[in-house]
Design a protein around this motif. Structure first.
Motif, PDB file in Angstrom:
ATOM      1  N   ALA A   1      13.170  22.879  -1.075  1.00  0.00           N
ATOM      2  CA  ALA A   1      12.412  22.746  -2.319  1.00  0.00           C
ATOM      3  C   ALA A   1      11.279  21.732  -2.190  1.00  0.00           C
ATOM      4  O   ALA A   1      10.531  21.506  -3.128  1.00  0.00           O
ATOM      5  CB  ALA A   1      13.348  22.333  -3.452  1.00  0.00           C
ATOM      6  N   GLY A   2      11.174  21.107  -1.006  1.00  0.00           N
ATOM      7  CA  GLY A   2      10.076  20.181  -0.762  1.00  0.00           C
ATOM      8  C   GLY A   2      10.415  18.715  -0.977  1.00  0.00           C
ATOM      9  O   GLY A   2       9.532  17.871  -0.952  1.00  0.00           O
ATOM     10  N   LEU A   3      11.679  18.410  -1.184  1.00  0.00           N
ATOM     11  CA  LEU A   3      12.095  17.025  -1.402  1.00  0.00           C
ATOM     12  C   LEU A   3      12.496  16.378  -0.084  1.00  0.00           C
ATOM     13  O   LEU A   3      12.987  17.043   0.816  1.00  0.00           O
ATOM     14  CB  LEU A   3      13.269  16.973  -2.378  1.00  0.00           C
ATOM     15  CG  LEU A   3      12.959  17.551  -3.756  1.00  0.00           C
ATOM     16  CD1 LEU A   3      14.242  17.755  -4.533  1.00  0.00           C
ATOM     17  CD2 LEU A   3      12.023  16.631  -4.506  1.00  0.00           C
ATOM     18  N   THR A   4      12.294  15.088  -0.013  1.00  0.00           N
ATOM     19  CA  THR A   4      12.665  14.337   1.180  1.00  0.00           C
ATOM     20  C   THR A   4      13.905  13.523   0.867  1.00  0.00           C
ATOM     21  O   THR A   4      13.890  12.678  -0.038  1.00  0.00           O
ATOM     22  CB  THR A   4      11.524  13.386   1.602  1.00  0.00           C
ATOM     23  OG1 THR A   4      10.358  14.173   1.823  1.00  0.00           O
ATOM     24  CG2 THR A   4      11.889  12.628   2.859  1.00  0.00           C
ATOM     25  N   VAL A   5      14.961  13.792   1.595  1.00  0.00           N
ATOM     26  CA  VAL A   5      16.213  13.064   1.409  1.00  0.00           C
ATOM     27  C   VAL A   5      16.980  13.112   2.727  1.00  0.00           C
ATOM     28  O   VAL A   5      16.899  14.084   3.464  1.00  0.00           O
ATOM     29  CB  VAL A   5      17.044  13.667   0.250  1.00  0.00           C
ATOM     30  CG1 VAL A   5      17.475  15.081   0.538  1.00  0.00           C
ATOM     31  CG2 VAL A   5      18.225  12.787  -0.092  1.00  0.00           C
ATOM     32  N   SER A   6      17.698  12.030   3.006  1.00  0.00           N
ATOM     33  CA  SER A   6      18.460  11.988   4.261  1.00  0.00           C
ATOM     34  C   SER A   6      19.956  11.948   3.976  1.00  0.00           C
ATOM     35  O   SER A   6      20.393  11.549   2.888  1.00  0.00           O
ATOM     36  CB  SER A   6      18.073  10.753   5.079  1.00  0.00           C
ATOM     37  OG  SER A   6      18.611   9.578   4.491  1.00  0.00           O
ATOM     38  N   PHE A   7      20.719  12.339   4.960  1.00  0.00           N
ATOM     39  CA  PHE A   7      22.174  12.281   4.853  1.00  0.00           C
ATOM     40  C   PHE A   7      22.621  10.857   4.583  1.00  0.00           C
ATOM     41  O   PHE A   7      23.468  10.613   3.731  1.00  0.00           O
ATOM     42  CB  PHE A   7      22.813  12.816   6.146  1.00  0.00           C
ATOM     43  CG  PHE A   7      24.311  12.837   6.085  1.00  0.00           C
ATOM     44  CD1 PHE A   7      24.973  13.929   5.565  1.00  0.00           C
ATOM     45  CD2 PHE A   7      25.048  11.757   6.532  1.00  0.00           C
ATOM     46  CE1 PHE A   7      26.367  13.946   5.484  1.00  0.00           C
ATOM     47  CE2 PHE A   7      26.439  11.767   6.468  1.00  0.00           C
ATOM     48  CZ  PHE A   7      27.089  12.866   5.937  1.00  0.00           C
ATOM     49  N   LYS A   8      22.043   9.903   5.294  1.00  0.00           N
ATOM     50  CA  LYS A   8      22.427   8.499   5.133  1.00  0.00           C
ATOM     51  C   LYS A   8      22.228   8.027   3.699  1.00  0.00           C
ATOM     52  O   LYS A   8      23.084   7.341   3.132  1.00  0.00           O
ATOM     53  CB  LYS A   8      21.647   7.613   6.100  1.00  0.00           C
ATOM     54  CG  LYS A   8      22.040   6.140   6.025  1.00  0.00           C
ATOM     55  CD  LYS A   8      21.306   5.308   7.027  1.00  0.00           C
ATOM     56  CE  LYS A   8      21.579   3.841   6.984  1.00  0.00           C
ATOM     57  NZ  LYS A   8      22.375   3.277   5.936  1.00  0.00           N
ATOM     58  N   GLU A   9      21.097   8.392   3.098  1.00  0.00           N
ATOM     59  CA  GLU A   9      20.828   7.986   1.714  1.00  0.00           C
ATOM     60  C   GLU A   9      21.931   8.466   0.773  1.00  0.00           C
ATOM     61  O   GLU A   9      22.375   7.728  -0.104  1.00  0.00           O
ATOM     62  CB  GLU A   9      19.501   8.560   1.222  1.00  0.00           C
ATOM     63  CG  GLU A   9      18.276   7.912   1.815  1.00  0.00           C
ATOM     64  CD  GLU A   9      17.011   8.633   1.396  1.00  0.00           C
ATOM     65  OE1 GLU A   9      16.124   7.951   0.855  1.00  0.00           O
ATOM     66  OE2 GLU A   9      16.911   9.860   1.606  1.00  0.00           O
TER      67      GLU A   9
END
Length: 77
Positions: free
Chosen positions: A54-62
């Protein structure tokens, strides 16, 4: 994040998690530990993939560092 991409709201995050763990969304508190409710690392990766597409930036760690609806909503704000 692109200008047309909308971050998920706390309610949308709750709904997505509820679908994965088999709970009613209304039964998931903002501060509930999602791992304790049955959310697995594979589920987190599935959610990340949906949100990245969907264009979002997110990491597993976060997400894994503080697995609550409230924390995840703050991550996207």
């Amino acid at each position: 994040m692109s200008p047309t991409t909308t971050a998920p709201t706390a309610d949308e995050i709750r709904e997505a998690v509820a679908e994965l763990v088999g709970f009613h969304a209304r039964d998931i508190a903002d501060d509930a530990n999602l791992i304790a409710l049955g959310l697995k690392s594979l589920h987190i990766m599935q959610l990340i993939n949906v949100w990245r597409r969907a264009g979002l930036t997110v990491s597993f760690k976060e997400l894994a560092d503080e697995p609550t609806v409230a924390a995840w909503a703050r991550t996207f704000s």
